[in-house]
Design an enzyme around this catalytic site. Structure first.
Site, PDB file in Angstrom:
ATOM      1  N   SER A 246       0.804  -1.222   0.000  1.00 31.18           N
ATOM      2  CA  SER A 246       0.000   0.000   0.000  1.00 31.18           C
ATOM      3  C   SER A 246       0.838   1.275   0.000  1.00 31.18           C
ATOM      4  O   SER A 246       1.633   1.484  -0.901  1.00 31.18           O
ATOM      5  CB  SER A 246      -0.957  -0.025   1.189  1.00 31.18           C
ATOM      6  OG  SER A 246      -1.886   1.012   1.067  1.00 31.18           O
ATOM      7  N   HIS A 247       0.699   2.068   1.039  1.00 28.77           N
ATOM      8  CA  HIS A 247       1.361   3.378   1.079  1.00 28.77           C
ATOM      9  C   HIS A 247       2.786   3.282   1.625  1.00 28.77           C
ATOM     10  O   HIS A 247       3.451   4.309   1.764  1.00 28.77           O
ATOM     11  CB  HIS A 247       0.541   4.323   1.953  1.00 28.77           C
ATOM     12  CG  HIS A 247       0.286   3.737   3.304  1.00 28.77           C
ATOM     13  ND1 HIS A 247      -0.619   2.724   3.517  1.00 28.77           N
ATOM     14  CD2 HIS A 247       0.853   3.975   4.503  1.00 28.77           C
ATOM     15  CE1 HIS A 247      -0.612   2.379   4.788  1.00 28.77           C
ATOM     16  NE2 HIS A 247       0.275   3.114   5.416  1.00 28.77           N
TER      17      HIS A 247
ATOM     18  N   ASP B 256      -2.414   6.424  -3.527  1.00 29.15           N
ATOM     19  CA  ASP B 256      -1.267   5.793  -2.873  1.00 29.15           C
ATOM     20  C   ASP B 256      -0.705   4.637  -3.702  1.00 29.15           C
ATOM     21  O   ASP B 256      -1.100   4.426  -4.853  1.00 29.15           O
ATOM     22  CB  ASP B 256      -1.637   5.325  -1.459  1.00 29.15           C
ATOM     23  CG  ASP B 256      -2.568   4.118  -1.482  1.00 29.15           C
ATOM     24  OD1 ASP B 256      -3.326   3.995  -2.460  1.00 29.15           O
ATOM     25  OD2 ASP B 256      -2.523   3.299  -0.542  1.00 29.15           O
TER      26      ASP B 256
ATOM     27  N   ASP C 175      -1.066   1.394  -3.914  1.00 30.58           N
ATOM     28  CA  ASP C 175      -1.936   0.397  -4.545  1.00 30.58           C
ATOM     29  C   ASP C 175      -3.256   0.983  -5.040  1.00 30.58           C
ATOM     30  O   ASP C 175      -4.155   0.238  -5.439  1.00 30.58           O
ATOM     31  CB  ASP C 175      -2.190  -0.770  -3.583  1.00 30.58           C
ATOM     32  CG  ASP C 175      -2.915  -0.347  -2.309  1.00 30.58           C
ATOM     33  OD1 ASP C 175      -2.751   0.812  -1.891  1.00 30.58           O
ATOM     34  OD2 ASP C 175      -3.649  -1.172  -1.738  1.00 30.58           O
TER      35      ASP C 175
ATOM     36  N   ASP D  77      -5.786   2.589  -3.571  1.00 25.61           N
ATOM     37  CA  ASP D  77      -7.057   2.599  -2.846  1.00 25.61           C
ATOM     38  C   ASP D  77      -7.281   3.874  -2.042  1.00 25.61           C
ATOM     39  O   ASP D  77      -8.395   4.157  -1.627  1.00 25.61           O
ATOM     40  CB  ASP D  77      -7.223   1.341  -1.964  1.00 25.61           C
ATOM     41  CG  ASP D  77      -6.108   1.151  -0.958  1.00 25.61           C
ATOM     42  OD1 ASP D  77      -5.165   1.978  -0.942  1.00 25.61           O
ATOM     43  OD2 ASP D  77      -6.166   0.173  -0.193  1.00 25.61           O
ATOM     44  N   ARG D  78      -6.224   4.660  -1.823  1.00 22.41           N
ATOM     45  CA  ARG D  78      -6.410   5.904  -1.061  1.00 22.41           C
ATOM     46  C   ARG D  78      -6.560   7.097  -1.999  1.00 22.41           C
ATOM     47  O   ARG D  78      -6.130   7.057  -3.148  1.00 22.41           O
ATOM     48  CB  ARG D  78      -5.204   6.164  -0.164  1.00 22.41           C
ATOM     49  CG  ARG D  78      -5.047   5.144   0.913  1.00 22.41           C
ATOM     50  CD  ARG D  78      -3.942   5.554   1.852  1.00 22.41           C
ATOM     51  NE  ARG D  78      -3.831   4.548   2.906  1.00 22.41           N
ATOM     52  CZ  ARG D  78      -3.295   4.773   4.081  1.00 22.41           C
ATOM     53  NH1 ARG D  78      -2.798   5.961   4.365  1.00 22.41           N
ATOM     54  NH2 ARG D  78      -3.233   3.822   4.977  1.00 22.41           N
TER      55      ARG D  78
ATOM     56  N   LYS E 259     -11.538   0.341  -0.553  1.00 26.91           N
ATOM     57  CA  LYS E 259     -11.588   1.773  -0.792  1.00 26.91           C
ATOM     58  C   LYS E 259     -11.018   2.036  -2.180  1.00 26.91           C
ATOM     59  O   LYS E 259     -10.289   1.208  -2.723  1.00 26.91           O
ATOM     60  CB  LYS E 259     -10.849   2.536   0.293  1.00 26.91           C
ATOM     61  CG  LYS E 259      -9.420   2.102   0.570  1.00 26.91           C
ATOM     62  CD  LYS E 259      -8.936   2.781   1.847  1.00 26.91           C
ATOM     63  CE  LYS E 259      -7.472   2.496   2.121  1.00 26.91           C
ATOM     64  NZ  LYS E 259      -7.272   1.277   2.940  1.00 26.91           N
TER      65      LYS E 259
HETATM   66  C1  VG1 Z   1      -3.773   2.445   8.234  1.00 29.59           C
HETATM   67  C2  VG1 Z   1      -4.949   3.396   8.315  1.00 29.59           C
HETATM   68  C3  VG1 Z   1      -6.240   2.635   8.156  1.00 29.59           C
HETATM   69  C4  VG1 Z   1      -6.208   1.836   6.850  1.00 29.59           C
HETATM   70  C5  VG1 Z   1      -4.971   0.966   6.797  1.00 29.59           C
HETATM   71  C6  VG1 Z   1      -4.817   0.261   5.466  1.00 29.59           C
HETATM   72  O1  VG1 Z   1      -3.851   1.513   9.277  1.00 29.59           O
HETATM   73  O2  VG1 Z   1      -4.933   4.118   9.529  1.00 29.59           O
HETATM   74  O3  VG1 Z   1      -7.328   3.527   8.187  1.00 29.59           O
HETATM   75  O4  VG1 Z   1      -7.355   1.041   6.741  1.00 29.59           O
HETATM   76  O5  VG1 Z   1      -3.809   1.763   6.994  1.00 29.59           O
HETATM   77  O6  VG1 Z   1      -4.746   1.175   4.420  1.00 29.59           O
HETATM   78  P1  VG1 Z   1      -2.988   1.657  10.622  1.00 29.59           P
HETATM   79  O7  VG1 Z   1      -3.254   0.410  11.384  1.00 29.59           O
HETATM   80  O8  VG1 Z   1      -1.562   1.848  10.205  1.00 29.59           O
HETATM   81  O9  VG1 Z   1      -3.506   2.888  11.298  1.00 29.59           O
HETATM   82  V1  VG1 Z   1      -3.849   0.803   3.018  1.00 29.59           V
HETATM   83  O10 VG1 Z   1      -3.975   2.081   2.003  1.00 29.59           O
HETATM   84  O11 VG1 Z   1      -2.535   0.151   3.643  1.00 29.59           O
HETATM   85  O12 VG1 Z   1      -4.704  -0.556   2.364  1.00 29.59           O
HETATM   86 CO    CO Z   2      -3.460   1.569   0.001  1.00 29.95          CO
END
Ligand code: VG1
Ligand code: CO
Length: 543
Positions: free
Chosen positions: A113-114, A277, A279, A281-282, A376
């Site tokens: 992801s990010h 981001d 992948d 989704d953000r 998302k």
């Molecule tokens: C973070 C965000 C959460 C989101 C998750 C996955 O988690 O706060 O809202 O669902 O990332 O997003 P955490 O546990 O680090 O607060 V992504 O874009 O990684 O699929």
């Molecule tokens: Co993501």
């Protein structure tokens, strides 16, 4: 096809309760590491034989190698067909769309992801179920249990599949179809949004800067925004997916998307700025001179969804994660809808969406989406905003300020303390939890505590209960302080502090969010001993 059974030892590494694995690339490069996790998934899934699996990733370093391994293991484990994005690419929302559209059994998404990529960055893999969404806890628990009793994995001895050419191939008994990663997703977007109105918007000179951060959304944004909708070439910046994201951190926040923020607050700012981001989704959305906080974005989208063809029939309900501001609750109340409050993470929205209890979902962490998929969806949110702007004919800043006037403003900010020593962060949280009962009714400079607890959620559809989802301290005036530990980092511990204050009176609303939250920031420090116990003077990221 020769199938090799490779002896291995039970696998440590996955945290129970998480939908997949997110680790350093170097960890994934250890012998048997990815194989062990993949075999645990195959063992845990009943009914996989002859079924279809969707496979793709965000193109980060190690993506292509990992997919070749997974394909050979899927063939050896009796999977009927693998549907793979060309060059191994699929955004997370597109993977969700394709799983649903093709009635697949599930999918494997390769992404962290990010998190940063490249040889020294992070890699990840997660399993999504047949509704297109992240596996619920019952499934992740089953996968976790398998990781603890693995003794071998199965892999086909076969040459690599050519993932760069679209078409069908055979890997032993398994069919492999390499598909256009964008087509199914683009068709779904065309069903939901008024593409004609969006074409007219761009033809009329509307200027958008979409920063794909050298991650997966580039090809999707180029095809849809610059292709189907006729936005000028150059609308999409950093549109080439790179294995290391160009050395950048593909997290759309004020720190890592600084260039976009600078441009949107400059004299020559375009009408709209947006970014996604790693992948895809953000999303973040900015207007000229204004950043739309993701919590506000959910609320504004909910209030205006009826203007968008795919949602013209109204909403079934709204859902937001607990730390997300309550701006959406006010919209739901006004529309006579229920607003569900879930723990952090998209997997909790799946049941609500499947049961028709919610149409829109959102998280404060730049995540917005709807029942069109079960993840998302960054580009979807951008199209939603474009469609709302086109229908209302107003600049983004006016839409947001008008929303605050009508519904009141929920000042909101998240302060992240990254890279903390794990033991110190855990002790801070444990000590705070131990004091929660004594906080009820306490008064802090005129603010009295109405509720202090560790958030627990009972799923209204399947009755499952998730405890320990974050400390929340709610005050009588509607303000909230929330603290929880991140579950997605790969280095040390990250503590997240979420702050919210409601101001109903437009005459008293100020532009400076941090100033409006100053009293709450002080109370949070006082309660949790943030500065003293973390040894930090302040947060590493403020969003
Ligand atoms: C973070 C965000 C959460 C989101 C998750 C996955 O988690 O706060 O809202 O669902 O990332 O997003 P955490 O546990 O680090 O607060 V992504 O874009 O990684 O699929
Ligand atoms: Co993501």
């Amino acid at each position: 096809m020769t199938i090799r059974t490779v002896e291995t030892t039970p696998f440590e590494g996955q945290k129970p309760g998480t939908s997949g694995l997110r680790k350093k690339v170097t960890v994934f490069q250890q012998p048997h590491y990815l194989e062990n996790f993949a075999q645990a998934v195959f063992n845990a899934l009943e009914g996989l034989a002859d079924a279809t699996l969707v496979i793709g990733g965000d193109g980060r370093f190690h993506n292509a190698e990992a997919i070749q391994t997974i394909l050979k293991m899927a063939a050896a484990n009796g999977v009927g067909k693998a549907v793979v994005g060309q060059s191994g690419l699929l955004s997370t929302p597109a993977a969700s769309c394709i799983i649903r559209k093709r009635g697949a059994f599930g999918g494997l998404i390769l992404s962290a992801s990010h998190n940063p990529g490249g040889p020294k960055g992070d890699f990840g893999i997660k399993y999504n179920i047949g509704n297109g969404g992240p596996a619920p806890e019952a499934v992740t628990d089953a996968i976790y249990a398998e990781t603890g009793r693995l003794t071998s994995y199965r892999i086909a001895e076969a040459p690599d599949i050519d993932l760069d050419s679209m078409g069908e191939a055979q890997l032993g008994g398994m069919a492999v179809e390499v598909i256009d990663p964008v087509a199914d997703y683009q068709a779904l977007m065309a069903e939901l949004f008024d593409f004609e109105a969006l074409r007219a918007l761009f033809a009329g000179g509307f200027r958008l800067r979409f920063d794909a951060m050298h991650a997966i959304t580039g090809p999707y944004a180029r095809a849809i925004l610059e292709g189907a909708l006729g936005a000028p070439e150059g609308t999409v910046v950093n549109g080439e997916p790179l294995p290391d994201f160009g050395g950048q951190h593909p997290d759309p926040n004020p720190v890592h998307a600084k260039a976009l923020f600078d441009e949107m607050f400059s004299a020559n700012a375009p009408d709209m700025g947006a970014a996604s981001d790693g992948d895809g989704d953000r999303n973040i959305v900015l207007g000229r001179g204004i950043y739309v906080a993701p919590s506000d974005s959910l609320a504004v989208i909910a209030a205006n969804a009826h203007l968008v063809p795919g949602y013209a029939g109204g909403l079934a309900g709204i859902a937001r994660s607990m730390p997300t501001s309550r701006a959406a609750d006010r919209v739901a109340e006004g529309l006579g809808l229920s607003c569900h409050e879930t723990p952090t993470g998209w997997k909790f929205f799946g049941n609500l969406l499947d049961a028709g209890k919610a149409t829109l979902c959102g998280e404060e962490s730049a995540g917005t989406g709807s029942n069109h998929v079960r993840e998302k969806d960054g580009l979807w949110a951008v199209l939603m905003w474009l469609n709302i702007v086109a229908a209302r004919g107003e600049p983004i800043a006016d839409i947001v300020r008008g929303h605050w006037q009508e519904h009141g403003r929920n000042y909101y900010s998240r302060h992240d303390y990254e890279g903390l020593e794990v033991a110190a962060a855990e002790a801070l949280m444990n000590d705070l939890r131990a004091r929660l009962d004594s906080l009820a009714g306490a008064n802090f400079g005129g603010l009295s505590v109405a509720l202090a607890d560790d958030f627990a959620y009972e799923d209204p559809v399947d009755g499952s209960v998730s405890k320990g989802q974050g400390v929340r301290i709610c005050f009588a005036d509607g303000s909230r302080i929330i603290l929880r530990m991140s579950g997605t980092g790969t280095e040390g511990a990250t503590l997240r502090l979420y702050l919210e204050r409601f101001e109903p009176d437009p005459a008293k609303q100020t532009q400076d969010t941090q100033a409006a939250l100053t009293p709450l920031i002080a109370i949070a420090d006082d309660l949790a001993g943030l500065k003293q116990r973390t040894g930090r003077q302040g947060p590493s990221v403020v969003s």
